[in-house]
Write a protein that holds these residues in place. Structure first.
Motif, mmCIF file in Angstrom:
data_model
loop_
_atom_site.group_PDB
_atom_site.id
_atom_site.type_symbol
_atom_site.label_atom_id
_atom_site.label_comp_id
_atom_site.label_asym_id
_atom_site.label_seq_id
_atom_site.Cartn_x
_atom_site.Cartn_y
_atom_site.Cartn_z
ATOM 1 N N ARG A 1 0.812 -1.222 0.000
ATOM 2 C CA ARG A 1 0.000 0.000 0.000
ATOM 3 C C ARG A 1 0.844 1.270 0.000
ATOM 4 O O ARG A 1 0.625 2.176 -0.812
ATOM 5 N N PHE A 2 1.832 1.332 0.891
ATOM 6 C CA PHE A 2 2.521 2.600 1.110
ATOM 7 C C PHE A 2 3.860 2.719 0.376
ATOM 8 O O PHE A 2 4.390 3.817 0.256
ATOM 9 N N ILE A 3 4.411 1.623 -0.105
ATOM 10 C CA ILE A 3 5.622 1.699 -0.925
ATOM 11 C C ILE A 3 5.288 1.543 -2.397
ATOM 12 O O ILE A 3 5.742 2.316 -3.244
ATOM 13 N N ASN A 4 4.443 0.545 -2.709
ATOM 14 C CA ASN A 4 4.067 0.324 -4.107
ATOM 15 C C ASN A 4 2.843 1.116 -4.539
ATOM 16 O O ASN A 4 2.591 1.270 -5.730
ATOM 17 N N GLY A 5 2.069 1.605 -3.577
ATOM 18 C CA GLY A 5 0.923 2.452 -3.908
ATOM 19 C C GLY A 5 -0.292 1.714 -4.428
ATOM 20 O O GLY A 5 -1.184 2.318 -5.027
ATOM 21 N N TYR A 6 -0.378 0.399 -4.211
ATOM 22 C CA TYR A 6 -1.526 -0.358 -4.707
ATOM 23 C C TYR A 6 -2.748 -0.133 -3.815
ATOM 24 O O TYR A 6 -2.627 0.011 -2.592
ATOM 25 N N THR A 7 -3.915 -0.115 -4.438
ATOM 26 C CA THR A 7 -5.148 0.157 -3.695
ATOM 27 C C THR A 7 -6.217 -0.914 -3.916
ATOM 28 O O THR A 7 -7.234 -0.894 -3.236
ATOM 29 N N THR A 8 -6.012 -1.829 -4.858
ATOM 30 C CA THR A 8 -7.024 -2.846 -5.142
ATOM 31 C C THR A 8 -6.537 -4.233 -4.736
ATOM 32 O O THR A 8 -5.330 -4.484 -4.635
ATOM 33 N N PHE A 9 -7.499 -5.136 -4.546
ATOM 34 C CA PHE A 9 -7.175 -6.503 -4.147
ATOM 35 C C PHE A 9 -6.304 -7.197 -5.188
ATOM 36 O O PHE A 9 -5.285 -7.819 -4.854
ATOM 37 N N LEU A 10 -6.684 -7.098 -6.457
ATOM 38 C CA LEU A 10 -5.960 -7.825 -7.506
ATOM 39 C C LEU A 10 -4.529 -7.320 -7.651
ATOM 40 O O LEU A 10 -3.601 -8.118 -7.826
ATOM 41 N N GLN A 11 -4.321 -5.997 -7.585
ATOM 42 C CA GLN A 11 -2.968 -5.456 -7.667
ATOM 43 C C GLN A 11 -2.109 -5.992 -6.528
ATOM 44 O O GLN A 11 -0.996 -6.471 -6.738
ATOM 45 N N VAL B 1 -6.591 -6.707 3.068
ATOM 46 C CA VAL B 1 -6.187 -5.608 3.961
ATOM 47 C C VAL B 1 -5.919 -4.339 3.160
ATOM 48 O O VAL B 1 -6.368 -3.245 3.527
ATOM 49 N N VAL B 2 -5.202 -4.465 2.041
ATOM 50 C CA VAL B 2 -4.898 -3.305 1.198
ATOM 51 C C VAL B 2 -6.179 -2.666 0.666
ATOM 52 O O VAL B 2 -6.338 -1.442 0.682
ATOM 53 N N SER B 3 -7.115 -3.498 0.205
ATOM 54 C CA SER B 3 -8.353 -2.968 -0.367
ATOM 55 C C SER B 3 -9.216 -2.258 0.676
ATOM 56 O O SER B 3 -10.051 -1.417 0.330
ATOM 57 N N LEU B 4 -9.031 -2.595 1.964
ATOM 58 C CA LEU B 4 -9.818 -1.975 3.033
ATOM 59 C C LEU B 4 -9.161 -0.707 3.587
ATOM 60 O O LEU B 4 -9.793 0.030 4.338
ATOM 61 N N MET B 5 -7.905 -0.471 3.213
ATOM 62 C CA MET B 5 -7.231 0.740 3.683
ATOM 63 C C MET B 5 -7.839 1.966 3.022
ATOM 64 O O MET B 5 -8.211 1.928 1.853
ATOM 65 N N PRO B 6 -7.961 3.074 3.758
ATOM 66 C CA PRO B 6 -8.568 4.295 3.187
ATOM 67 C C PRO B 6 -7.774 4.818 2.004
ATOM 68 O O PRO B 6 -6.553 4.766 1.996
ATOM 69 N N TYR B 7 -8.504 5.303 1.007
ATOM 70 C CA TYR B 7 -7.897 5.870 -0.202
ATOM 71 C C TYR B 7 -8.617 7.153 -0.527
ATOM 72 O O TYR B 7 -9.672 7.158 -1.149
ATOM 73 N N ASP B 8 -8.055 8.287 -0.085
ATOM 74 C CA ASP B 8 -8.723 9.575 -0.225
ATOM 75 C C ASP B 8 -8.966 9.962 -1.680
ATOM 76 O O ASP B 8 -9.931 10.637 -2.008
ATOM 77 N N GLY B 9 -8.071 9.512 -2.572
ATOM 78 C CA GLY B 9 -8.178 9.939 -3.964
ATOM 79 C C GLY B 9 -9.437 9.470 -4.651
ATOM 80 O O GLY B 9 -9.877 10.050 -5.629
ATOM 81 N N ILE B 10 -10.080 8.422 -4.142
ATOM 82 C CA ILE B 10 -11.260 7.877 -4.799
ATOM 83 C C ILE B 10 -12.423 8.845 -4.730
ATOM 84 O O ILE B 10 -13.252 8.923 -5.626
ATOM 85 N N GLU B 11 -12.500 9.613 -3.629
ATOM 86 C CA GLU B 11 -13.682 10.430 -3.419
ATOM 87 C C GLU B 11 -13.460 11.909 -3.695
ATOM 88 O O GLU B 11 -14.292 12.737 -3.397
ATOM 89 N N GLN B 12 -12.329 12.253 -4.298
ATOM 90 C CA GLN B 12 -12.011 13.646 -4.465
ATOM 91 C C GLN B 12 -12.999 14.401 -5.343
ATOM 92 O O GLN B 12 -13.278 15.561 -5.132
ATOM 93 N N THR B 13 -13.547 13.757 -6.377
ATOM 94 C CA THR B 13 -14.425 14.449 -7.306
ATOM 95 C C THR B 13 -15.866 13.953 -7.229
ATOM 96 O O THR B 13 -16.661 14.211 -8.117
ATOM 97 N N ALA B 14 -16.183 13.196 -6.166
ATOM 98 C CA ALA B 14 -17.520 12.614 -6.096
ATOM 99 C C ALA B 14 -18.567 13.666 -5.738
ATOM 100 O O ALA B 14 -18.354 14.529 -4.899
ATOM 101 N N ASN B 15 -19.720 13.571 -6.394
ATOM 102 C CA ASN B 15 -20.889 14.394 -6.084
ATOM 103 C C ASN B 15 -20.629 15.903 -6.158
ATOM 104 O O ASN B 15 -21.138 16.672 -5.344
ATOM 105 N N VAL B 16 -19.789 16.351 -7.077
ATOM 106 C CA VAL B 16 -19.534 17.777 -7.257
ATOM 107 C C VAL B 16 -20.476 18.307 -8.335
ATOM 108 O O VAL B 16 -20.508 17.799 -9.444
ATOM 109 N N PRO B 17 -21.265 19.326 -8.028
ATOM 110 C CA PRO B 17 -22.213 19.859 -9.016
ATOM 111 C C PRO B 17 -21.501 20.348 -10.270
ATOM 112 O O PRO B 17 -20.373 20.833 -10.219
ATOM 113 N N ASP B 18 -22.201 20.254 -11.413
ATOM 114 C CA ASP B 18 -21.614 20.659 -12.692
ATOM 115 C C ASP B 18 -21.194 22.124 -12.664
ATOM 116 O O ASP B 18 -20.174 22.508 -13.243
#
Length: 303
Positions: free
Chosen positions: A76-86, A156-173
């Motif tokens: 997670r923190f050295i390779n930067g992976y965020t998904t289970f498969l990665q 465990v990696v997939s359950l770790m918080p990933y702030d980047g996923i929600e950065q643009t969520a639900n932003v009005p046009d």
């Protein structure tokens, strides 16, 4: 490159662990061929020292859980992976490298031929100590265990918080349009051009002291040789330190950041570390991967 470094480091740590344990071989009796185990258990000298089966199970489960945690943190923190498969795929490759090193170098080459691993009273069991097939079978058993351990690490990696996923969520046009206008104005005010391998790249620059310092260097033309790292970024040295304001950051594709005050990092994936934000490349993730994910590049900054 990071894969090779991680493999070497893990093999070195595993070698150190085996060396420490070899100073008291009775604690690793269950890693010996069965006939040697039987002989040692029948000798009066070792009767009170042989680990119980319960201790064996507890030790293996404990070691496996510890490895799950360590592997998940690396992925997670050295390779930067965020998904289970990665995480699962990369973790399984690392495990296989260490497992093969253990079977070939530590077991067949070292263990089978080093007298320090021979128990007193078993000196005549040369053929059993040279039982290479026992260690080859151990390699395949280890690969089976890897599936379980790496799958847990992937979870465990997939359950770790990933702030980047929600950065643009639900932003009005309307807000998106306003931000785009602000970004265009900011780009014009900064007045700094980015080229990667001779191709001009659209960038929205931050308004901070680090970008101001970078713009001054770019006035005379600044060329940086970048190198791929970790499968998610390109990094290169500026040649000197500039103003920095590092904050713990989860990056996403297109982010340009300052690392350690003297290195520029351009992301086509994601990572979490302490950086100073410099800007954002206005290209899609697919375009960024095509641009940055196929080898080292040359980055140029100019006014």
């Amino acid at each position: 490159m990071i894969f090779i470094i991680e493999g070497i480091v893990l093999c070195a740590l595993f070698t150190l662990m085996v060396y420490i344990m070899s100073r008291n071989p009775i604690k690793t009796l269950y890693n010996y061929p069965p006939k040697i185990q039987e002989r040692v258990m029948s000798l009066d000298e070792y009767k009170d020292q042989v680990p119980t089966q319960k201790n064996k199970v507890v030790a293996k489960v404990g070691a496996s859980l510890l490895f799950v945690v360590i592997l998940a943190l690396i992925l997670r923190f050295i390779n930067g992976y965020t998904t289970f498969l990665q995480a699962f795929g990369y973790g399984f490759l690392l495990w296989t490298i260490v497992n093969a090193y253990d079977a070939i170098v530590l077991d067949i080459i070292w263990f089978c031929h080093d007298p320090q691993f021979v128990f007193k009273g078993t000196e005549d069991m040369v053929d059993e100590y040279h039982n290479y097939w026992f260690h080859i079978k151990g390699f395949f058993i280890g690969e089976g265990l890897a599936i379980v351990v790496c799958a847990l690490a992937g979870v465990v990696v997939s359950l770790m918080p990933y702030d980047g996923i929600e950065q643009t969520a639900n932003v009005p046009d309307t807000v998106e349009v306003q931000e785009a206008i602000i970004e265009e104005d900011s780009e014009e005010e900064i007045g700094m051009i980015l080229q990667i391998d001779g191709k001009e790249i659209p960038v929205t620059w931050e308004d901070n002291a680090s970008v101001d310092a970078l713009r001054e260097l770019a006035a005379d033309g600044l060329e940086i040789q970048m190198s791929m790292y970790g499968g998610f970024e390109q990094v290169g040295s500026i040649g000197q330190s500039i103003a920095r304001d590092d904050k713990q950051t989860t990056t996403s594709a297109g982010d340009i950041v300052l690392y350690s005050g003297n290195q520029i990092v351009v992301f086509y994936g994601s990572n979490s570390w302490a950086y100073t934000r410099l800007g954002k490349i206005n290209l899609s993730e697919e375009e960024l991967t095509e641009l940055l994910g196929n080898g080292d590049v040359t980055l140029k900054l100019a006014q």
